[in-house]
Structure formats: structure tokens, C-alpha cells
Design an enzyme around this catalytic site. Sequence first.
Site, PDB file in Angstrom:
ATOM      1  N   CYS A  67       0.827  -1.209   0.000  1.00 44.98           N
ATOM      2  CA  CYS A  67       0.000   0.000   0.000  1.00 44.98           C
ATOM      3  C   CYS A  67       0.856   1.251   0.000  1.00 44.98           C
ATOM      4  O   CYS A  67       1.695   1.442   0.887  1.00 44.98           O
ATOM      5  CB  CYS A  67      -0.922   0.010   1.210  1.00 44.98           C
ATOM      6  SG  CYS A  67      -1.923   1.502   1.317  1.00 44.98           S
ATOM      7  N   ARG A  70      -0.247   4.662   3.037  1.00 49.21           N
ATOM      8  CA  ARG A  70      -0.248   4.400   4.473  1.00 49.21           C
ATOM      9  C   ARG A  70      -0.099   5.636   5.351  1.00 49.21           C
ATOM     10  O   ARG A  70      -0.207   5.551   6.572  1.00 49.21           O
ATOM     11  CB  ARG A  70       0.857   3.386   4.805  1.00 49.21           C
ATOM     12  CG  ARG A  70       0.519   1.973   4.379  1.00 49.21           C
ATOM     13  CD  ARG A  70       1.663   1.024   4.670  1.00 49.21           C
ATOM     14  NE  ARG A  70       2.560   0.892   3.551  1.00 49.21           N
ATOM     15  CZ  ARG A  70       3.738   0.259   3.600  1.00 49.21           C
ATOM     16  NH1 ARG A  70       4.140  -0.260   4.748  1.00 49.21           N
ATOM     17  NH2 ARG A  70       4.495   0.158   2.526  1.00 49.21           N
ATOM     18  N   GLU A 243      -4.941   3.352 -10.970  1.00 47.18           N
ATOM     19  CA  GLU A 243      -5.595   2.055 -10.776  1.00 47.18           C
ATOM     20  C   GLU A 243      -6.793   1.913 -11.709  1.00 47.18           C
ATOM     21  O   GLU A 243      -7.144   0.809 -12.118  1.00 47.18           O
ATOM     22  CB  GLU A 243      -6.034   1.895  -9.323  1.00 47.18           C
ATOM     23  CG  GLU A 243      -4.895   1.580  -8.382  1.00 47.18           C
ATOM     24  CD  GLU A 243      -4.191   0.289  -8.780  1.00 47.18           C
ATOM     25  OE1 GLU A 243      -4.762  -0.797  -8.593  1.00 47.18           O
ATOM     26  OE2 GLU A 243      -3.064   0.378  -9.287  1.00 47.18           O
TER      27      GLU A 243
END
Length: 391
Positions: A67, A70, A243
Site C-alpha cells: 500500500c 499508508r 488504478e
Amino acid sequence: MAESRKLMEEAEQFVRACYAELNKTPGETAERIEEIRQAVDATGGYEHTPEELRHGAKMAWRNSNRCIGRLFWESLEVFDARHIDTEADMAETLFRYMAFAANSGKIRPAITIFKPETEPGRGARIWNHQLIRYAGYETEFGMVGDPASASLTRCCLELGWKGEGTPYDVLPLVLSMDGRPPRLFPIPKELVLEVPITHPEYPAMAGLGLKWYGVPMVSDMRLDIGGLSYTAAPFNGWYMGTEIGARNLADPQRYDMLPRVAAVMGLDTNRESSLWRDKALVELNVAVLDSYKRQGVTIVDHHTAASQFRRFEELEAKRGRQTTGDWTWLIPPMSPATTHVFHSHYENRVEMPNFFYQERVYETSGGTGHARESGTHQTNETTRRGVQAGL
């Protein structure tokens, strides 16, 4: 006996780390460890306190090596749903969580944690990869919709669901509890935040009819805190633009839209040296970011996300913690060398608590719709980085 000993070791390790971060006294820590020891000796298990559950979930986000988002781990909103024991109540709980997370576009990182698995098959499961996900229909003319959802779509159809057959049909929730057969729960339309994709400089791109949902809520991973396995713990952050624009809509094995975007732009696709794919990819990502911002839906570009991750690294260093990470998953899927992450090294060491992939349960056997374990879930889109800018 060995299982109880292992559970106790993991529980003690978690409590010591958790309580130190919560500024508990040595006496409080020792007292809690002894409580857990007595519970494990008497019953073979123990329960987390609400405070342990909240901080444990936040620690799991902080420890997620894949990730890039964070930095915001401490802002995670944790909903305790361990009391839920029916599929219907589970669905209602998820609907409330979805509304909270979406927040009319001002997305809030959150997680809802259902009861842990006390023995194989005893616990809660969400069959969906993400709570909101488009169906993928296998037809004689090819795939309609999202190929990544083909298996779950077949399962839903066998269970009696009927989609409209468009490229953007939202799948129902598929939920099961304590090994019972799965139940379907259509998602109310008002809970599905979607963004039509248009381009600020290529109006014709609107004619492609592209869209994507606003909130990525990963729902098929397992949360492990102190040796307890929460098999249903859906979580969300917000999207990193690549994404959607460089993976979901662009990958050949997904929606494969780059050739159509190139046609809208009038690019020469007859030769690879024209770099038409790169040009189309950049403009598709421009379209995604611009569309989300116009609709008031939280999103982050990969350069900003990388800068936020650098800040996370700095804060972790100040707190005496080394930033772990899986470099191959942290680098963005577009122009990675323009970020500091590409030029950095991270130790891919697994810290606990953490999130883990589970075996899929939505492959069907004999057309019954019952679960059949079918191997490790394939990683793709937001789980490729554990939800980029949120979890």
C-alpha cells in the site's frame, strides 16, 4: 496444545506492541496478557477488546507492504460488527458502511470487522472481491463487462441473479455465515457512487460511455490481529487514478480501452514506435482524474501519492520504525521512474497485524452455488497495492 501455544505467542506479541503504542503501563500490559492466557487455557481462544480491535486494524494498514497510501493509517474508522450472526444483518451492516465510506464523494477510509473464524468454515465470508464490482458476462460474442468478475458472475447467475447485460452491471453482495449456503443481496442504487469518464480536451471521449465506481472497498482479504483471523473485514480508501486509468480500463485482460481512446484522439496505431499506447494511456488517466474531481469524488494522482508515501516514511523513521514494502507493488503502473519510490529500496518483511489473501469461495461445483475452495486469488487492480491511497 500446539495451536493454543502459537495463539498465545501471537496474542502476547500483539498486546505488547499495541499497548506500547497506546501508552499503557507495564502493569496494564501484564494484566491483559494474563487475562488472555487464562481465556486461551480455558476455551482455546480469546476476544479482542474494542480498543485492541481498533488499533490492531490501524496497525494492519500501516504494515501493508503493498500500500502506497499508508500516511493516513491513523485516520481509519473502525466499525465493530463482531455481534452480527446472520447474512441479512451482515448485508444491512455493509450497506451502512458503504454509505459512510462514500460520504457523497468525500471518501472516508474505513473498515468493518465481522466475527473471526474460530474453526474452519465457522465465521463470516464475503464472496465479492470488492463490495462494488462490475459483472463480467461470457457470451458467444466475447466478454461483456469486467473479465475479472467472470467467475463470481457465473456464481451469481446460478444463484438466481439476473443482470441487465451491460458492461457496467453492479454485482449483488454474496454473503455466507458459518458455512451456510451463500445468499444474494442486491446493492441499493443510491449506494453506488459512479463517475462518468470524460476528457477536458477530447469531448468525443464521452461517447465511449466509460465510467467507474467511486469507492474501492476490498472485501475478500483476511485480517489477522494477534492470532485471530477475521475472514470478513472489508476496507476502503480512495482510488489512485492509475488504478482506474492504467489498469481497470486499460489492461488488455480487463476493459482494454486504449485502442478506442487512441481512435478518439486520432492516433496512428499502425506502428508501435508512434507510442500511441503511451499517449492514449496518459490521456485516459487525465480523463479519470478530471472526471472524479469534477464530480467531487476523492482521488489522488500517482505523483501526489508518492509524495505522501515519502512523508509516511519520514514519520515512521521519527517513531523508530522501518518502512517495509514490496517495491514491485508500490511503484505506480504509469511513469514509475518519475517517483522516488522507483529509486528506493524497501525490505519486504511481513509485520503483524496484517491483511492476507484468502482462497476464493465463489467458484461453483456442480451448479449448486455452494463454495468450493479453488486456489489463491489472483491479484489485480486495487488489491495490487492494498487499495492505493487508502488501505
